[in-house]
Design an enzyme around this catalytic site. Sequence first.
Site, PDB file in Angstrom:
ATOM      1  N   CYS A  88       0.868  -1.176   0.000  1.00  0.00           N
ATOM      2  CA  CYS A  88       0.000   0.000   0.000  1.00  0.00           C
ATOM      3  C   CYS A  88       0.904   1.225   0.000  1.00  0.00           C
ATOM      4  O   CYS A  88       1.801   1.346   0.839  1.00  0.00           O
ATOM      5  CB  CYS A  88      -0.864  -0.024   1.260  1.00  0.00           C
ATOM      6  SG  CYS A  88      -1.692   1.558   1.581  1.00  0.00           S
ATOM      7  N   CYS A  93      -0.418   3.580  -6.402  1.00  0.00           N
ATOM      8  CA  CYS A  93      -1.399   3.026  -5.474  1.00  0.00           C
ATOM      9  C   CYS A  93      -1.687   1.625  -5.988  1.00  0.00           C
ATOM     10  O   CYS A  93      -1.918   1.439  -7.192  1.00  0.00           O
ATOM     11  CB  CYS A  93      -2.675   3.871  -5.476  1.00  0.00           C
ATOM     12  SG  CYS A  93      -4.039   3.115  -4.548  1.00  0.00           S
TER      13      CYS A  93
END
Lengths: 272, 272
Positions: free
Chosen positions: A74, A185
């Site tokens: 992440c 992302c």
Amino acid sequence: MFNNNPIGMLDTGVGGLTVLKEALKQLPNETFYYLGDTERCPYGPRPVKQIKEFTWDMVNYLVDKGVKMIVIACNTATAVALEDIRKELTIPVVGVIYPGARAAIKSTKNNRVGVIGTIGTINSEQYELAINTKSLKTDVFGLACPKFVPVVESMEYHSPIAKKVVHNTLKPLKEKNVDTLVLGCTHYPLLREFIQSEMGEDVILIDSGAETVSDVSMLLDYYNISAEPTNETRTHQFYMTGSKRMFEEILNDWLTVEKYGIHRVSITKGNE
Amino acid sequence: MFNNNPIGMLDTGVGGLTVLKEALKQLPNETFYYLGDTERCPYGPRPVKQIKEFTWDMVNYLVDKGVKMIVIACNTATAVALEDIRKELTIPVVGVIYPGARAAIKSTKNNRVGVIGTIGTINSEQYELAINTKSLKTDVFGLACPKFVPVVESMEYHSPIAKKVVHNTLKPLKEKNVDTLVLGCTHYPLLREFIQSEMGEDVILIDSGAETVSDVSMLLDYYNISAEPTNETRTHQFYMTGSKRMFEEILNDWLTVEKYGIHRVSITKGNE
């Protein structure tokens, strides 16, 4: 010399599955424990202090399960918490930003690189830092895309809504003349087709998660902690804090995992 | 958070220059100290104990110069001494075998990989081990090419002699139907054209040295020891135990280094 303990992989939701997909391909001997904090996703717009706290909840949960390595799959959590976590833990900890930055430097020819990510990631300016540490001459253009994660987490990533959101969001980046765009992302590879068509076929998209798997593979060698080679299929485990059904739908739409367990869990202290 | 100390790179001779070439491209901010033990080259046919001893001579020489990382840009020394050196030193130590093995697994489609190297490297079976640790289903075919290093070190690598040596040596490998061939010696990229034409254009050649630079770049990030970004050109240093003239000729034929010093040195204890 072998270590059959699982590798822990964490994300705020389903985005890290794009990293897992690449990991299963490159590291077929390894067992993965994947944790998605789907209940509290997205992290992107939250204050830094809270993102750190939530990330530590995930890390502690996986460490208690006996993982031999942590992959922060992440970008938001990497931007905010990687350094802290790396300092505290004795096992190797890998984040997704530096691998993506390195791949961007390798790829760009006109030294103009775009980075898209959550508000948290873009505001942290970690990609600019990582890229300019290696190459001062590369200009980095960051753009926050706060609508992308909700579109993916709500299973809308194949839909015309997704296409429209991508189109409207990327407009300001199109005039920057970048030749390389970092998908900063891990959710964004699920929107890859729309992003590619919006940016044009000539722009090289860097999947920071996929690049990260090379680092994982490297560190397994470096610390001599690869799992024992086997012809058997490993059984992977999925833990999430939100709905199991939703998670499993995206899981099966996005990748093939032969043998796995799936569990809804609480990761805040004293609540399991 | 920056560390401007040089990165030490060592080889038995000029082979490691193929690694340096890639390093200068990917890591323009870094300063390199390159050591070639040209006087005692080749190491390949020597007994294991002696290879270890000689490699330690090189490592100690560079450590005394204050390097922040050691790159063993030589497959023979990596095969024989990497583990020992990594255990003893507190700075990161990178070898050339695992990066090459990982790239081969990524590249092969028919799971048949060839590896060419010195007698020492091939006998060590380190490539088989590194590849099969990650992927049991990949068959590895090793072939020692003891004539390749002398051909390169004697500046004959563009000549018809080199072509003939390559032709005669690779014969037994051609019938193995490999789709990927690891150049398991950092000298071999200097013979790349002859090797490619001998094996056929479809065979993918893996330059283990070039792959190693990705590991170096990764570890600079991982340990947070990158050099400070600069627009100035760094001054690199070359140390060799044999003839300066010969070394410099190959250096200038093979790569462009703007600012450098070149020194003939003794690396055995008490002799400098």
